[in-house]
Design a protein around this motif. Structure first.
Motif, PDB file in Angstrom:
ATOM      1  N   VAL A 138       0.839  -1.196   0.000  1.00 17.61           N
ATOM      2  CA  VAL A 138       0.000   0.000   0.000  1.00 17.61           C
ATOM      3  C   VAL A 138       0.878   1.252   0.000  1.00 17.61           C
ATOM      4  O   VAL A 138       0.527   2.267  -0.611  1.00 17.61           O
ATOM      5  N   GLN A 139       2.024   1.162   0.655  1.00 17.90           N
ATOM      6  CA  GLN A 139       2.958   2.294   0.668  1.00 17.90           C
ATOM      7  C   GLN A 139       3.398   2.653  -0.752  1.00 17.90           C
ATOM      8  O   GLN A 139       3.548   3.832  -1.092  1.00 17.90           O
ATOM      9  N   TYR A 140       3.593   1.652  -1.586  1.00 15.46           N
ATOM     10  CA  TYR A 140       3.961   1.895  -2.983  1.00 15.46           C
ATOM     11  C   TYR A 140       2.846   2.641  -3.722  1.00 15.46           C
ATOM     12  O   TYR A 140       3.110   3.532  -4.546  1.00 15.46           O
ATOM     13  N   LYS A 141       1.598   2.299  -3.436  1.00  9.64           N
ATOM     14  CA  LYS A 141       0.479   2.983  -4.073  1.00  9.64           C
ATOM     15  C   LYS A 141       0.431   4.449  -3.654  1.00  9.64           C
ATOM     16  O   LYS A 141       0.161   5.341  -4.470  1.00  9.64           O
ATOM     17  N   MET A 142       0.690   4.706  -2.378  1.00  3.39           N
ATOM     18  CA  MET A 142       0.691   6.079  -1.885  1.00  3.39           C
ATOM     19  C   MET A 142       1.828   6.885  -2.514  1.00  3.39           C
ATOM     20  O   MET A 142       1.655   8.048  -2.897  1.00  3.39           O
ATOM     21  N   TRP A 143       2.985   6.267  -2.623  1.00  2.68           N
ATOM     22  CA  TRP A 143       4.162   6.942  -3.190  1.00  2.68           C
ATOM     23  C   TRP A 143       3.932   7.295  -4.664  1.00  2.68           C
ATOM     24  O   TRP A 143       4.398   8.341  -5.135  1.00  2.68           O
ATOM     25  N   ALA A 144       3.220   6.451  -5.363  1.00  3.45           N
ATOM     26  CA  ALA A 144       2.940   6.725  -6.780  1.00  3.45           C
ATOM     27  C   ALA A 144       2.075   7.973  -6.935  1.00  3.45           C
ATOM     28  O   ALA A 144       2.196   8.711  -7.922  1.00  3.45           O
ATOM     29  N   ILE A 145       1.214   8.245  -5.951  1.00  7.90           N
ATOM     30  CA  ILE A 145       0.332   9.408  -5.990  1.00  7.90           C
ATOM     31  C   ILE A 145       1.012  10.636  -5.396  1.00  7.90           C
ATOM     32  O   ILE A 145       0.872  11.753  -5.920  1.00  7.90           O
ATOM     33  N   MET A 146       1.750  10.449  -4.311  1.00 10.92           N
ATOM     34  CA  MET A 146       2.394  11.567  -3.611  1.00 10.92           C
ATOM     35  C   MET A 146       3.862  11.219  -3.335  1.00 10.92           C
ATOM     36  O   MET A 146       4.236  10.846  -2.221  1.00 10.92           O
ATOM     37  N   PRO A 147       4.746  11.321  -4.353  1.00  7.17           N
ATOM     38  CA  PRO A 147       6.166  10.967  -4.165  1.00  7.17           C
ATOM     39  C   PRO A 147       6.956  12.088  -3.484  1.00  7.17           C
ATOM     40  O   PRO A 147       7.932  12.613  -4.032  1.00  7.17           O
ATOM     41  N   ASN A 148       6.512  12.446  -2.297  1.00  7.12           N
ATOM     42  CA  ASN A 148       7.125  13.532  -1.537  1.00  7.12           C
ATOM     43  C   ASN A 148       7.404  13.020  -0.126  1.00  7.12           C
ATOM     44  O   ASN A 148       6.471  12.805   0.652  1.00  7.12           O
ATOM     45  N   PRO A 149       8.672  12.807   0.225  1.00  2.84           N
ATOM     46  CA  PRO A 149       9.000  12.238   1.544  1.00  2.84           C
ATOM     47  C   PRO A 149       8.587  13.121   2.715  1.00  2.84           C
ATOM     48  O   PRO A 149       8.608  12.677   3.864  1.00  2.84           O
ATOM     49  N   GLN A 150       8.213  14.357   2.420  1.00  5.02           N
ATOM     50  CA  GLN A 150       7.712  15.227   3.482  1.00  5.02           C
ATOM     51  C   GLN A 150       6.347  14.739   3.974  1.00  5.02           C
ATOM     52  O   GLN A 150       5.962  14.993   5.118  1.00  5.02           O
ATOM     53  N   TYR A 151       5.626  14.010   3.114  1.00 11.58           N
ATOM     54  CA  TYR A 151       4.297  13.542   3.446  1.00 11.58           C
ATOM     55  C   TYR A 151       4.135  12.024   3.382  1.00 11.58           C
ATOM     56  O   TYR A 151       3.330  11.450   4.125  1.00 11.58           O
ATOM     57  N   VAL A 152       4.845  11.362   2.476  1.00 13.93           N
ATOM     58  CA  VAL A 152       4.735   9.911   2.305  1.00 13.93           C
ATOM     59  C   VAL A 152       6.138   9.312   2.302  1.00 13.93           C
ATOM     60  O   VAL A 152       7.003   9.751   1.536  1.00 13.93           O
ATOM     61  N   ALA A 153       6.369   8.302   3.147  1.00 13.76           N
ATOM     62  CA  ALA A 153       7.689   7.673   3.205  1.00 13.76           C
ATOM     63  C   ALA A 153       7.960   6.870   1.934  1.00 13.76           C
ATOM     64  O   ALA A 153       7.053   6.243   1.375  1.00 13.76           O
ATOM     65  N   ASN A 154       9.213   6.901   1.485  1.00  8.91           N
ATOM     66  CA  ASN A 154       9.614   6.116   0.322  1.00  8.91           C
ATOM     67  C   ASN A 154       9.439   4.629   0.632  1.00  8.91           C
ATOM     68  O   ASN A 154      10.005   4.131   1.605  1.00  8.91           O
ATOM     69  N   PRO A 155       8.651   3.898  -0.168  1.00 10.78           N
ATOM     70  CA  PRO A 155       8.383   2.488   0.139  1.00 10.78           C
ATOM     71  C   PRO A 155       9.609   1.583   0.036  1.00 10.78           C
ATOM     72  O   PRO A 155       9.602   0.483   0.603  1.00 10.78           O
ATOM     73  N   VAL A 156      10.644   2.033  -0.645  1.00  7.74           N
ATOM     74  CA  VAL A 156      11.861   1.217  -0.732  1.00  7.74           C
ATOM     75  C   VAL A 156      12.473   1.059   0.658  1.00  7.74           C
ATOM     76  O   VAL A 156      12.873  -0.038   1.064  1.00  7.74           O
ATOM     77  N   LYS A 157      12.504   2.152   1.386  1.00  5.97           N
ATOM     78  CA  LYS A 157      12.996   2.121   2.765  1.00  5.97           C
ATOM     79  C   LYS A 157      11.884   1.683   3.712  1.00  5.97           C
ATOM     80  O   LYS A 157      12.119   0.980   4.697  1.00  5.97           O
ATOM     81  N   GLY A 158      10.673   2.094   3.406  1.00  4.30           N
ATOM     82  CA  GLY A 158       9.522   1.717   4.236  1.00  4.30           C
ATOM     83  C   GLY A 158       9.173   2.751   5.282  1.00  4.30           C
ATOM     84  O   GLY A 158      10.043   3.482   5.776  1.00  4.30           O
ATOM     85  N   SER A 159       7.895   2.817   5.599  1.00  4.28           N
ATOM     86  CA  SER A 159       7.390   3.700   6.647  1.00  4.28           C
ATOM     87  C   SER A 159       7.338   2.938   7.964  1.00  4.28           C
ATOM     88  O   SER A 159       7.288   1.705   7.985  1.00  4.28           O
ATOM     89  N   ILE A 160       7.332   3.673   9.068  1.00  8.16           N
ATOM     90  CA  ILE A 160       7.141   3.015  10.365  1.00  8.16           C
ATOM     91  C   ILE A 160       5.733   2.426  10.445  1.00  8.16           C
ATOM     92  O   ILE A 160       5.491   1.475  11.186  1.00  8.16           O
ATOM     93  N   HIS A 161       4.808   2.953   9.635  1.00  2.00           N
ATOM     94  CA  HIS A 161       3.497   2.307   9.501  1.00  2.00           C
ATOM     95  C   HIS A 161       3.671   0.864   9.025  1.00  2.00           C
ATOM     96  O   HIS A 161       2.963  -0.044   9.473  1.00  2.00           O
ATOM     97  N   ASN A 162       4.602   0.651   8.094  1.00  3.23           N
ATOM     98  CA  ASN A 162       4.838  -0.693   7.552  1.00  3.23           C
ATOM     99  C   ASN A 162       5.489  -1.616   8.568  1.00  3.23           C
ATOM    100  O   ASN A 162       5.511  -2.835   8.376  1.00  3.23           O
ATOM    101  N   LYS A 163       5.995  -1.044   9.643  1.00  5.94           N
ATOM    102  CA  LYS A 163       6.650  -1.820  10.697  1.00  5.94           C
ATOM    103  C   LYS A 163       5.737  -2.082  11.892  1.00  5.94           C
ATOM    104  O   LYS A 163       6.127  -2.753  12.847  1.00  5.94           O
ATOM    105  N   GLY A 164       4.524  -1.530  11.851  1.00  3.57           N
ATOM    106  CA  GLY A 164       3.590  -1.720  12.964  1.00  3.57           C
ATOM    107  C   GLY A 164       3.874  -0.835  14.150  1.00  3.57           C
ATOM    108  O   GLY A 164       3.395  -1.105  15.258  1.00  3.57           O
ATOM    109  N   GLY A 165       4.629   0.255  13.920  1.00  2.89           N
ATOM    110  CA  GLY A 165       5.001   1.132  15.028  1.00  2.89           C
ATOM    111  C   GLY A 165       4.493   2.552  14.902  1.00  2.89           C
ATOM    112  O   GLY A 165       4.879   3.416  15.693  1.00  2.89           O
TER     113      GLY A 165
END
Length: 247
Positions: A138-165
């Motif tokens: 899902v992070q990849y889908k968000m990045w495709a729409i808003m590729p701005n690390p100020q608002y959406v974490a780069n899915p290659v590195k991953g968001s803390i959302h993706n880590k459950g934290g």
């Protein structure tokens, strides 16, 4: 004559003694039986609740679970509110990307959220969730729409959302009314920034209450989103991409 009188008296005495002796064990037997019955009734008198009622309100325990285990938060508390936006089309993606609305976190995140929510409830509020654990796909889908690390974490590195934290949250009162935070969830603009103070005092107070309480329980905020909180102890966990089952 005296001998006959003596024999009659003797027979009468023996007969009375036998009658008295033979009736005594019967009385004792009935008495013992009565006492046992009374004791048994006393033990069983309190009525146990029905199993169906117990099961309906029974919540799970963290006992035996590792801090890094993913859990469904609703199984451990009924005190939270939910508006899981990515299970609807009411989000910046304008698309439903979760099959069903669920809030999963790691155990250590859940423990910190429960502690924070307890403090909020003592003040007349409780946490309402917009998003919790988020699959990396899902992070990849968000990045495709808003590729701005100020608002959406780069899915290659991953968001803390993706880590459950990480969680996206707001506050509601105990009747379910949202506190005014100045913008809606996922508003990408300066008005949603923590350092934007050109806002009515009640909004600033609401954001301060949310921020200071969450930080007191081990979370940290990001400058650009008043709703986003990361658990400090969750930054080093692995990125995950599992999808929860829907009933």
């Amino acid at each position: 004559m005296c001998r006959i009188i003596f024999l009659v008296i003797f027979v009468c005495l023996v007969g009375c003694k036998r009658t008295s002796s033979s009736s005594l064990p019967v009385l004792e037997s009935k008495e013992v039986g009565f006492e046992k019955t009374e004791a048994k009734d006393t033990i069983l008198a309190p009525e146990a609740p029905e199993d169906s009622i117990v099961a309906e309100f029974q919540l799970k325990s963290f006992t035996g679970l590792a801090d890094t285990t993913f859990i469904r938060l609703a199984d451990f508390s009924t005190d939270f509110a939910y508006d899981m936006r990515y299970a609807t089309e009411n989000n910046f993606l304008k698309a439903k990307v979760y099959d069903c609305a669920e809030c999963y976190t790691r155990v250590k995140t859940a423990k910190a959220l429960l502690a924070a929510n307890k403090e909020f409830m003592e003040k007349g509020y409780r946490i309402k969730f917009y998003d919790c654990y988020r699959p990396n796909s899902v992070q990849y889908k968000m990045w495709a729409i808003m590729p701005n690390p100020q608002y959406v974490a780069n899915p290659v590195k991953g968001s803390i959302h993706n880590k459950g934290g990480a969680v996206d949250i707001t506050l509601v009162d105990l009747e379910g009314n949202e506190l005014d935070m100045g913008t809606d969830f996922d508003f990408f603009g300066k008005r949603a920034h923590h350092d934007h103070v050109d806002l009515p005092q009640n909004i600033l107070n609401n954001r301060k209450l949310l921020k200071e309480t969450m930080e007191a329980h081990g979370f940290w905020s990001i400058r650009t989103e008043w709703w986003h909180y990361n658990l400090s102890a969750g930054s080093n966990d692995k990125v995950a991409d599992f999808k929860w089952a829907c009933e």
